[in-house]
Write an enzyme that holds these catalytic residues in place. Sequence first.
Site, PDB file in Angstrom:
ATOM      1  N   HIS A  62     -60.784 -43.994  -0.487  1.00  0.00           N
ATOM      2  CA  HIS A  62     -61.260 -44.616   0.754  1.00  0.00           C
ATOM      3  C   HIS A  62     -62.049 -43.640   1.612  1.00  0.00           C
ATOM      4  O   HIS A  62     -61.705 -42.467   1.754  1.00  0.00           O
ATOM      5  CB  HIS A  62     -60.107 -45.258   1.525  1.00  0.00           C
ATOM      6  CG  HIS A  62     -59.067 -44.331   2.088  1.00  0.00           C
ATOM      7  ND1 HIS A  62     -59.164 -43.799   3.352  1.00  0.00           N
ATOM      8  CD2 HIS A  62     -57.894 -43.885   1.589  1.00  0.00           C
ATOM      9  CE1 HIS A  62     -58.092 -43.055   3.606  1.00  0.00           C
ATOM     10  NE2 HIS A  62     -57.312 -43.080   2.547  1.00  0.00           N
ATOM     11  N   ASP A 164     -57.273 -36.702   4.139  1.00  0.00           N
ATOM     12  CA  ASP A 164     -56.991 -38.112   3.858  1.00  0.00           C
ATOM     13  C   ASP A 164     -58.144 -38.946   4.430  1.00  0.00           C
ATOM     14  O   ASP A 164     -58.161 -39.249   5.609  1.00  0.00           O
ATOM     15  CB  ASP A 164     -55.666 -38.500   4.505  1.00  0.00           C
ATOM     16  CG  ASP A 164     -55.292 -39.951   4.307  1.00  0.00           C
ATOM     17  OD1 ASP A 164     -55.903 -40.605   3.440  1.00  0.00           O
ATOM     18  OD2 ASP A 164     -54.392 -40.432   5.026  1.00  0.00           O
ATOM     19  N   GLU A 194     -59.265 -48.799   4.568  1.00  0.00           N
ATOM     20  CA  GLU A 194     -57.958 -48.611   3.904  1.00  0.00           C
ATOM     21  C   GLU A 194     -56.864 -48.375   4.926  1.00  0.00           C
ATOM     22  O   GLU A 194     -55.751 -48.879   4.795  1.00  0.00           O
ATOM     23  CB  GLU A 194     -58.043 -47.436   2.923  1.00  0.00           C
ATOM     24  CG  GLU A 194     -56.815 -47.270   2.020  1.00  0.00           C
ATOM     25  CD  GLU A 194     -55.746 -46.334   2.599  1.00  0.00           C
ATOM     26  OE1 GLU A 194     -54.685 -46.190   1.965  1.00  0.00           O
ATOM     27  OE2 GLU A 194     -55.970 -45.754   3.685  1.00  0.00           O
ATOM     28  N   GLU A 195     -57.182 -47.603   5.967  1.00  0.00           N
ATOM     29  CA  GLU A 195     -56.163 -47.196   6.939  1.00  0.00           C
ATOM     30  C   GLU A 195     -55.658 -48.363   7.791  1.00  0.00           C
ATOM     31  O   GLU A 195     -54.638 -48.232   8.466  1.00  0.00           O
ATOM     32  CB  GLU A 195     -56.718 -46.098   7.846  1.00  0.00           C
ATOM     33  CG  GLU A 195     -57.060 -44.792   7.135  1.00  0.00           C
ATOM     34  CD  GLU A 195     -55.837 -44.004   6.696  1.00  0.00           C
ATOM     35  OE1 GLU A 195     -54.703 -44.502   6.854  1.00  0.00           O
ATOM     36  OE2 GLU A 195     -56.025 -42.883   6.191  1.00  0.00           O
ATOM     37  N   ASP A 217     -56.055 -40.665  -3.871  1.00  0.00           N
ATOM     38  CA  ASP A 217     -55.706 -40.505  -2.456  1.00  0.00           C
ATOM     39  C   ASP A 217     -54.832 -39.273  -2.322  1.00  0.00           C
ATOM     40  O   ASP A 217     -54.400 -38.678  -3.326  1.00  0.00           O
ATOM     41  CB  ASP A 217     -54.964 -41.755  -1.965  1.00  0.00           C
ATOM     42  CG  ASP A 217     -55.136 -42.029  -0.476  1.00  0.00           C
ATOM     43  OD1 ASP A 217     -55.310 -41.059   0.287  1.00  0.00           O
ATOM     44  OD2 ASP A 217     -55.097 -43.205  -0.075  1.00  0.00           O
ATOM     45  N   HIS A 304     -52.161 -37.330   8.463  1.00  0.00           N
ATOM     46  CA  HIS A 304     -52.491 -38.034   9.708  1.00  0.00           C
ATOM     47  C   HIS A 304     -52.352 -37.154  10.938  1.00  0.00           C
ATOM     48  O   HIS A 304     -52.179 -37.648  12.053  1.00  0.00           O
ATOM     49  CB  HIS A 304     -51.665 -39.311   9.864  1.00  0.00           C
ATOM     50  CG  HIS A 304     -52.141 -40.429   8.993  1.00  0.00           C
ATOM     51  ND1 HIS A 304     -51.754 -41.742   9.185  1.00  0.00           N
ATOM     52  CD2 HIS A 304     -52.974 -40.442   7.917  1.00  0.00           C
ATOM     53  CE1 HIS A 304     -52.328 -42.507   8.268  1.00  0.00           C
ATOM     54  NE2 HIS A 304     -53.075 -41.732   7.485  1.00  0.00           N
TER      55      HIS A 304
END
Length: 335
Positions: A62, A164, A194-195, A217, A304
């Site tokens: 992604h 990410d 995607e998130e 990923d 994140h």
Amino acid sequence: MELIEILEALNQTHGPSGDEGGVREKIEELARPFADEIVTDTLGNLIVHKKGAGPWMMLAAHMDSIGFIVTHIEKEGFLRVGRLGGISPKEAAYAPVRFKNGVQGVFVPEEKADFGKLKLDECFIDIGAADEAEAKTLVQVGDTCVYDGPVRVRGSRVTAPYLDDRLACAVLLCALERIKEPAYNLSLVFTVQEEVGLRGARTAAWWAEPDLGIAVDVTDVDDTPGSEKYGTTQLGKGAAVKVMDSSVICHPEVVARLEELAKAEGIPVQRDILRAGGTDAGAIHTTRCGVKTGGISIPCRYVHTPAETASLEDAQACIRLIAALAGDGKTGRFV
């Protein structure tokens, strides 16, 4: 380009969920010399085709990242924001941020807030504006911003915001360059949104109709002090072959094939079981009548946060495993 050069180029682009145009343009530029065809679908997924003999394989990473979106501009010039994806206010506290137009700021908790129970509506972004009028000359409601930070390399370790999933995008681009004679028709799909719910992968998989799907990923680790065992992987132990996460139970034939290839090619691998969080595999495997689906993951610490950390050696192992699976005409196919 080398892996780290690609990562640095992608890190400079703007691409939060729903606003991935900048990173899409850069990936298309880097992929074009090695692709037979490149298309962008309606939702914004970038689909890179490389022709081969046999069935279709979809490799998905992604493009989007977590971020913030401006919801209010206060009379003092401060910005209130909503979240795009899984942002924790505590993890974002005092992080520098940047907008697409280059405006920079910092994400700040209110002084009165209880940091242990910090909520997003108790935080603001300071862009240095004197008042609302000046702020509105710099940003508008609906503008998005992301963490602003460099790629830092220490030995084999790399730290940056948005490994990410920019690191996985860089891995896919490096694998694309390596694959000379694919044993599949390949669709390398750089997905959007995607998130916020695996949205791009869902539409892209429906369009591509693959026989085999692989999500590339990052994945959580179990190698830091006080680990809560959300993941099973460790930095420096190799590519992670996904067994399951909260979005998918990987097809056992895919897991077995990846592990067989790794053994045959001398690629270090470990098993990836993720207790919380999902990947594009979750959308791919239930498309149409179902797709044999697995995942190749890069172990990553502090996911994140503005300081995600991974091993470049693990990333290189992922490149080798993807190239081995896609095949150079020697390894053959299993679907």
